[in-house]
Design a protein around this motif. Structure first.
Motif, PDB file in Angstrom:
ATOM      1  N   LEU A  17       0.831  -1.193   0.000  1.00 37.02           N
ATOM      2  CA  LEU A  17       0.000   0.000   0.000  1.00 37.02           C
ATOM      3  C   LEU A  17       0.871   1.251   0.000  1.00 37.02           C
ATOM      4  O   LEU A  17       1.665   1.462   0.924  1.00 37.02           O
ATOM      5  CB  LEU A  17      -0.884  -0.024   1.255  1.00 37.02           C
ATOM      6  N   ALA A  18       0.732   2.072  -1.038  1.00 39.20           N
ATOM      7  CA  ALA A  18       1.440   3.347  -1.111  1.00 39.20           C
ATOM      8  C   ALA A  18       0.593   4.400  -0.407  1.00 39.20           C
ATOM      9  O   ALA A  18      -0.593   4.546  -0.701  1.00 39.20           O
ATOM     10  CB  ALA A  18       1.668   3.742  -2.567  1.00 39.20           C
ATOM     11  N   LEU A  19       1.211   5.104   0.544  1.00 42.54           N
ATOM     12  CA  LEU A  19       0.500   6.123   1.321  1.00 42.54           C
ATOM     13  C   LEU A  19       1.151   7.485   1.134  1.00 42.54           C
ATOM     14  O   LEU A  19       2.375   7.605   1.229  1.00 42.54           O
ATOM     15  CB  LEU A  19       0.527   5.765   2.810  1.00 42.54           C
ATOM     16  N   PRO A  66       6.122  10.430   1.408  1.00 41.49           N
ATOM     17  CA  PRO A  66       5.205   9.295   1.415  1.00 41.49           C
ATOM     18  C   PRO A  66       5.891   8.049   1.977  1.00 41.49           C
ATOM     19  O   PRO A  66       7.101   8.037   2.202  1.00 41.49           O
ATOM     20  CB  PRO A  66       4.871   9.112  -0.065  1.00 41.49           C
ATOM     21  N   CYS A  67       5.102   7.000   2.173  1.00 42.89           N
ATOM     22  CA  CYS A  67       5.669   5.736   2.625  1.00 42.89           C
ATOM     23  C   CYS A  67       4.983   4.578   1.917  1.00 42.89           C
ATOM     24  O   CYS A  67       3.955   4.758   1.269  1.00 42.89           O
ATOM     25  CB  CYS A  67       5.582   5.588   4.140  1.00 42.89           C
ATOM     26  N   LEU A  68       5.581   3.426   2.062  1.00 44.69           N
ATOM     27  CA  LEU A  68       5.045   2.207   1.470  1.00 44.69           C
ATOM     28  C   LEU A  68       4.866   1.194   2.593  1.00 44.69           C
ATOM     29  O   LEU A  68       5.822   0.871   3.302  1.00 44.69           O
ATOM     30  CB  LEU A  68       6.016   1.667   0.423  1.00 44.69           C
ATOM     31  N   LEU A  69       3.653   0.722   2.777  1.00 44.87           N
ATOM     32  CA  LEU A  69       3.332  -0.289   3.782  1.00 44.87           C
ATOM     33  C   LEU A  69       3.219  -1.633   3.080  1.00 44.87           C
ATOM     34  O   LEU A  69       2.514  -1.755   2.077  1.00 44.87           O
ATOM     35  CB  LEU A  69       2.000   0.039   4.470  1.00 44.87           C
ATOM     36  N   HIS A  85      11.342   7.714   3.129  1.00 44.16           N
ATOM     37  CA  HIS A  85      12.409   8.385   2.389  1.00 44.16           C
ATOM     38  C   HIS A  85      13.356   9.164   3.292  1.00 44.16           C
ATOM     39  O   HIS A  85      14.021  10.086   2.836  1.00 44.16           O
ATOM     40  CB  HIS A  85      11.805   9.307   1.329  1.00 44.16           C
ATOM     41  N   SER A  86      13.447   8.794   4.555  1.00 49.57           N
ATOM     42  CA  SER A  86      14.374   9.447   5.474  1.00 49.57           C
ATOM     43  C   SER A  86      15.509   8.482   5.795  1.00 49.57           C
ATOM     44  O   SER A  86      15.261   7.321   6.130  1.00 49.57           O
ATOM     45  CB  SER A  86      13.657   9.839   6.775  1.00 49.57           C
TER      46      SER A  86
END
Length: 144
Positions: A17-19, A66-69, A85-86
């Motif tokens: 899931l892309a958030l 953003p993040c990817l779950l 992305h950190s």
């Protein structure tokens, strides 16, 4: 404002899931993860959703992207992974003091999960939490 966070990939054993970054992402992650885990008949849906919530909340609090779950079930364990992305690494062993606001999330994650690991990469990192969701036959024979 509506948040649209649809699964990139979904199957009976894996959800990706892309958030987007934003204050509504933890709630969207909880809702979608809960629906997927319930459909997959996960024995520890509440624990898994709490871990998802804490990890995605950390992305929103400590990054600006953003993040990817990813949820993946393998051999009785659920791998809960959040990629951001950190490149700043979390302190997995820090304990929050009673006078602090926040800082309890990773402690909760460590308590619920069998293992927590951070995999650094160029341009970010992935935090993985392994959660036992099905007992093996050997574990079922042991007394509680």
């Amino acid at each position: 404002m509506t948040i649209t966070a649809s699964p990139v990939t979904s199957s009976t054993t894996c959800l990706v899931l892309a958030l987007p970054w934003g204050p509504r992402s933890p709630a969207a992650a909880r809702r979608i993860a809960s629906e997927w885990l319930e459909a997959a008949e996960c024995a520890r849906t509440a624990d898994a959703v709490l871990i998802v919530s804490e990890l995605v909340t950390n992305v929103v609090r400590h990054t600006r992207g953003p993040c990817l779950l990813t949820l993946a079930e393998h051999g009785g364990f659920l791998d809960i992974a959040v990629t951001d992305h950190s490149e700043e690494m979390p302190d997995l062993h820090r304990t929050a003091g009673g006078d602090q606001r926040g800082g309890f999330g990773l402690g909760i994650v460590r308590h619920l999960g069998e293992s927590v690991r951070v995999v650094p990469r160029i341009g970010g990192k992935t935090v993985h939490v392994s959660l036992q969701v099905h007992k093996s036959a050997h574990d079922l024979r042991r007394p509680p």
